[in-house]
Design a protein around this motif. Structure first.
Motif, PDB file in Angstrom:
ATOM      1  N   TRP A   1       1.568  -0.911  -5.762  1.00 52.44           N
ATOM      2  CA  TRP A   1       2.588  -1.249  -6.750  1.00 52.44           C
ATOM      3  C   TRP A   1       2.036  -0.984  -8.149  1.00 52.44           C
ATOM      4  O   TRP A   1       1.497  -1.872  -8.803  1.00 52.44           O
ATOM      5  N   PRO A   2       2.164   0.264  -8.653  1.00 49.13           N
ATOM      6  CA  PRO A   2       1.615   0.572  -9.972  1.00 49.13           C
ATOM      7  C   PRO A   2       2.337  -0.188 -11.084  1.00 49.13           C
ATOM      8  O   PRO A   2       3.562  -0.287 -11.085  1.00 49.13           O
TER       9      PRO A   2
ATOM     10  N   ARG B   1       2.551  11.807 -12.821  1.00 49.01           N
ATOM     11  CA  ARG B   1       3.634  11.241 -12.019  1.00 49.01           C
ATOM     12  C   ARG B   1       4.900  12.089 -12.161  1.00 49.01           C
ATOM     13  O   ARG B   1       5.019  12.872 -13.102  1.00 49.01           O
ATOM     14  N   THR B   2       5.822  11.902 -11.250  1.00 46.97           N
ATOM     15  CA  THR B   2       7.108  12.586 -11.345  1.00 46.97           C
ATOM     16  C   THR B   2       8.024  11.813 -12.275  1.00 46.97           C
ATOM     17  O   THR B   2       8.180  10.597 -12.133  1.00 46.97           O
ATOM     18  N   MET B   3       8.630  12.497 -13.230  1.00 55.80           N
ATOM     19  CA  MET B   3       9.613  11.847 -14.090  1.00 55.80           C
ATOM     20  C   MET B   3      11.003  12.103 -13.516  1.00 55.80           C
ATOM     21  O   MET B   3      11.385  13.250 -13.285  1.00 55.80           O
ATOM     22  N   PHE B   4      11.726  11.043 -13.278  1.00 52.85           N
ATOM     23  CA  PHE B   4      13.087  11.132 -12.758  1.00 52.85           C
ATOM     24  C   PHE B   4      14.079  10.920 -13.904  1.00 52.85           C
ATOM     25  O   PHE B   4      13.879  10.052 -14.751  1.00 52.85           O
ATOM     26  N   VAL B   5      15.128  11.731 -13.917  1.00 54.88           N
ATOM     27  CA  VAL B   5      16.202  11.593 -14.906  1.00 54.88           C
ATOM     28  C   VAL B   5      17.440  11.133 -14.157  1.00 54.88           C
ATOM     29  O   VAL B   5      17.948  11.838 -13.278  1.00 54.88           O
TER      30      VAL B   5
ATOM     31  N   GLY C   1      25.029   5.540 -18.857  1.00 50.43           N
ATOM     32  CA  GLY C   1      23.643   5.469 -19.288  1.00 50.43           C
ATOM     33  C   GLY C   1      22.838   6.586 -18.672  1.00 50.43           C
ATOM     34  O   GLY C   1      23.243   7.198 -17.679  1.00 50.43           O
ATOM     35  N   VAL C   2      21.698   6.879 -19.279  1.00 52.12           N
ATOM     36  CA  VAL C   2      20.741   7.832 -18.714  1.00 52.12           C
ATOM     37  C   VAL C   2      19.379   7.164 -18.768  1.00 52.12           C
ATOM     38  O   VAL C   2      18.937   6.703 -19.835  1.00 52.12           O
ATOM     39  N   GLN C   3      18.720   7.076 -17.614  1.00 57.41           N
ATOM     40  CA  GLN C   3      17.394   6.462 -17.563  1.00 57.41           C
ATOM     41  C   GLN C   3      16.336   7.473 -17.159  1.00 57.41           C
ATOM     42  O   GLN C   3      16.507   8.228 -16.195  1.00 57.41           O
ATOM     43  N   LEU C   4      15.241   7.467 -17.911  1.00 58.21           N
ATOM     44  CA  LEU C   4      14.029   8.181 -17.532  1.00 58.21           C
ATOM     45  C   LEU C   4      13.077   7.172 -16.902  1.00 58.21           C
ATOM     46  O   LEU C   4      12.917   6.062 -17.414  1.00 58.21           O
ATOM     47  N   THR C   5      12.448   7.533 -15.798  1.00 59.33           N
ATOM     48  CA  THR C   5      11.500   6.638 -15.148  1.00 59.33           C
ATOM     49  C   THR C   5      10.462   7.437 -14.384  1.00 59.33           C
ATOM     50  O   THR C   5      10.718   8.582 -13.983  1.00 59.33           O
ATOM     51  N   ASP C   6       9.305   6.836 -14.164  1.00 59.61           N
ATOM     52  CA  ASP C   6       8.278   7.465 -13.331  1.00 59.61           C
ATOM     53  C   ASP C   6       8.064   6.662 -12.046  1.00 59.61           C
ATOM     54  O   ASP C   6       7.016   6.757 -11.411  1.00 59.61           O
ATOM     55  N   SER C   7       9.068   5.895 -11.643  1.00 59.71           N
ATOM     56  CA  SER C   7       8.965   5.049 -10.454  1.00 59.71           C
ATOM     57  C   SER C   7      10.006   5.461  -9.417  1.00 59.71           C
ATOM     58  O   SER C   7      11.207   5.422  -9.685  1.00 59.71           O
TER      59      SER C   7
END
Length: 554
Positions: free
Chosen positions: A140-141, A67-71, A87-93
């Protein structure tokens, strides 16, 4: 309640799975998720650091594979403001990415301001690496069997795994803006609260006052914040509909900012009658979650029956064919809209003022079908904190309870507290110190019903009549209230009742048996859930109120 060397673990009862698939959660699965190692109490779930590390290490390795990781660097509050936090969030959604861009202030310029540890660290994964080995329902994973949302308040860290919906995954919202921020606020001497912020301008004098109001989820915060007055005299503008960060300035005035940049509102019940300003806000640049779709590409949910052609073909949130009048629900009861606050037609011009707006009143409330009057003013700041600690409300779709049960939701913060609730109450009490000028505290109840189950108060735009009385009390107007056992109650003559017919006596009645049961049950709740951490001041306020109720005539 334990606080040392512990981490709050918020178990949101596999909300993801229920929302996307209509799955009915079983208690046994909740218990298995808790692993038998989590302290189960009503006001918070706690797990030891070593156990939490083990659970996270069992989940995160390889969780974003394929998956793509978004920063996402984001600011809660205006960038660079004195109350704002980063804040800094890492997500794959990608759903999370798009919603976070609406709900927070995302900017690459934030990298230039970050130090080593002056930001909240947020990591999120849907827990569904590729190649996917499970069936993904409705695109919807998620990983509902292994959902875990955890907070390290002292380290300013949030970890979310397995869910992909709402506050479970948009970590700037409840996780940061309330749970973590409440701990930061305790340490720095301010408040992070589940409150709307609205401005009311007197059209005759031009004077404007701001209020904050705390209600449990789905109890009308957004509708009140965007209220269209049913009577002339006031101009209403919204600053925020859900969360407020409040801090005293150097002169002792309590000021509030909305740390969010968007609205994440409950869709069902929202229409051009109940909240026309919300409807106008999300006509573009918005995201809808778990709502129904009309055949012409529009949206639909319960409450919009008078705004959509009765013959229109509709696809439900579960991708099933449906039409108005058919059995079942078209949209999930907790379906949402995500829209930029800047698009609201009544957004206040100072809504992004870095230092915030001055607050004249704080209002608590909830869904109370019996016993609780439309509005009352508390006797003091301390009495008001006690009233807030004893907030109760009929359970809603946003809560994990089913059926029409009255649940405790102290300060409307039950799911969102970041630390020991007794210490939280003491923090509120400590703020009443010079040079602080604390605002008046009120309690409202729009939802009282008569013996036939009909609402005694029309609500919506008519709530301006209540706010008018509140502001006049804040201004010190005399002769418009009478003392009761629970607080100051409006006199009928002081209320604007133009073009409205009310059962006034029933709406403001205080049944003695009801209130004796209520205060005693509140005492039991605090004894059970908070115990010796309840401040002595709160116990005294409860004792004093019980004595006043006992002295009431039947």
């Amino acid at each position: 309640m334990r606080t040392a060397s512990c981490v709050e673990l918020t178990l949101l009862m596999l909300l993801e799975w229920r929302l996307r698939h209509g799955y009915q959660q079983k208690k046994s699965m909740i218990q298995s998720l808790m692993l038998g190692k989590v302290s189960k109490v009503f006001l918070g779930q706690w797990i030891s650091e070593p156990e939490m590390e083990k659970e996270m290490n069992d989940r995160y390795p390889g969780c974003m594979a394929g998956r793509t990781m978004f920063v996402i660097p984001f600011s809660m509050g205006p960038i660079g403001g004195p109350i704002s936090k980063i804040g800094v969030q890492l997500t794959d959604s990608n759903y999370v990415l798009l919603c976070m861009k609406i709900m927070t202030r995302v900017s690459p310029h934030l990298w230039e301001t970050l130090g080593d540890n002056d930001f909240v660290k947020c990591v999120h994964s849907v827990g569904c690496p590729r190649p996917v080995k499970r069936k993904v329902m409705n695109h919807w994973p998620c990983n509902p069997e292994r959902i875990m949302i955890a907070h390290r308040p002292e380290q300013r860290e949030i970890m979310s795994y397995g869910s992909g919906y709402g506050g479970n995954s948009l970590l700037g919202k409840k996780c940061f803006a309330l749970r973590i921020a409440s701990v930061i606020a305790r340490d720095e001497g301010w408040l992070a609260e589940h409150m709307l912020i609205m401005g009311l301008q007197n059209e005759k004098t031009g004077e404007e006052k701001f209020i904050c109001a705390a209600f449990p989820s789905a109890c009308g915060k957004t509708n009140l914040a965007m209220l269209e007055p049913s009577i002339p005299g006031y101009k209403v503008r919204v600053v925020g509909d859900d969360i407020a960060w409040l801090k005293f300035d150097r002169e002792g005035t309590l000021r509030a900012i909305n740390p969010e940049a968007g609205f994440f509102g409950v869709a069902p019940g929202t229409n051009f009658k109940t909240n026309p300003n919300a409807m106008k806000t999300f006509q573009k640049n918005s995201i809808f979650t778990n709502v129904a779709e009309t055949a012409d590409g529009g949206f639909f949910w319960e409450g919009m029956e008078d705004e959509v052609d009765k013959n229109m073909a509709i696809t439900t949130w579960l991708n099933q064919k449906w039409h108005i009048g058919a059995p079942g629900k078209a949209a999930h009861p907790n379906s949402r809209f995500t829209a930029p606050a800047s698009q609201c037609p009544i957004i206040h011009p100072d809504w992004e003022k870095p230092e915030g707006v001055p607050i004249s009143a704080i209002i608590f409330g909830g869904r109370r079908p019996t016993g609780v009057p439309l509005v009352f003013e508390t006797f003091s700041w301390e009495h008001g904190v006690m009233v807030g600690a004893c907030v109760k409300s009929e359970a809603t779709a946003a809560a994990e309870f089913k059926g029409k049960v009255i649940m405790h939701d102290p300060m409307a913060m039950r799911p969102f507290m970041g630390y020991n609730f007794g210490n939280y109450l003491q923090h509120w009490l400590n703020l009443n110190a010079k040079p602080h000028k604390v605002p008046k505290i009120f309690h409202v109840n729009w939802f009282r019903v008569d013996s036939e189950g009909s609402f005694l108060w029309p609500g919506f735009g008519d709530n301006i009549r209540v706010l008018d009385w509140v502001l006049r009390r804040c201004a010190g107007e005399q002769g418009i209230a009478e003392k009761s056992a629970i607080g100051y109650i409006p006199t009928k003559e002081s209320f604007n009742l133009t073009n409205i017919d009310l059962k006034w006596d029933e709406l403001f009645s205080l049944p003695k048996p009801y209130w004796l049961d209520d205060i005693r049950e509140s005492r039991r709740f605090l004894e059970d859930q908070v115990g010796t951490d309840v401040p002595k001041t709160i116990w005294k306020e409860i004792e004093d109120q019980e004595k006043r109720i006992q002295a009431m005539t039947d």
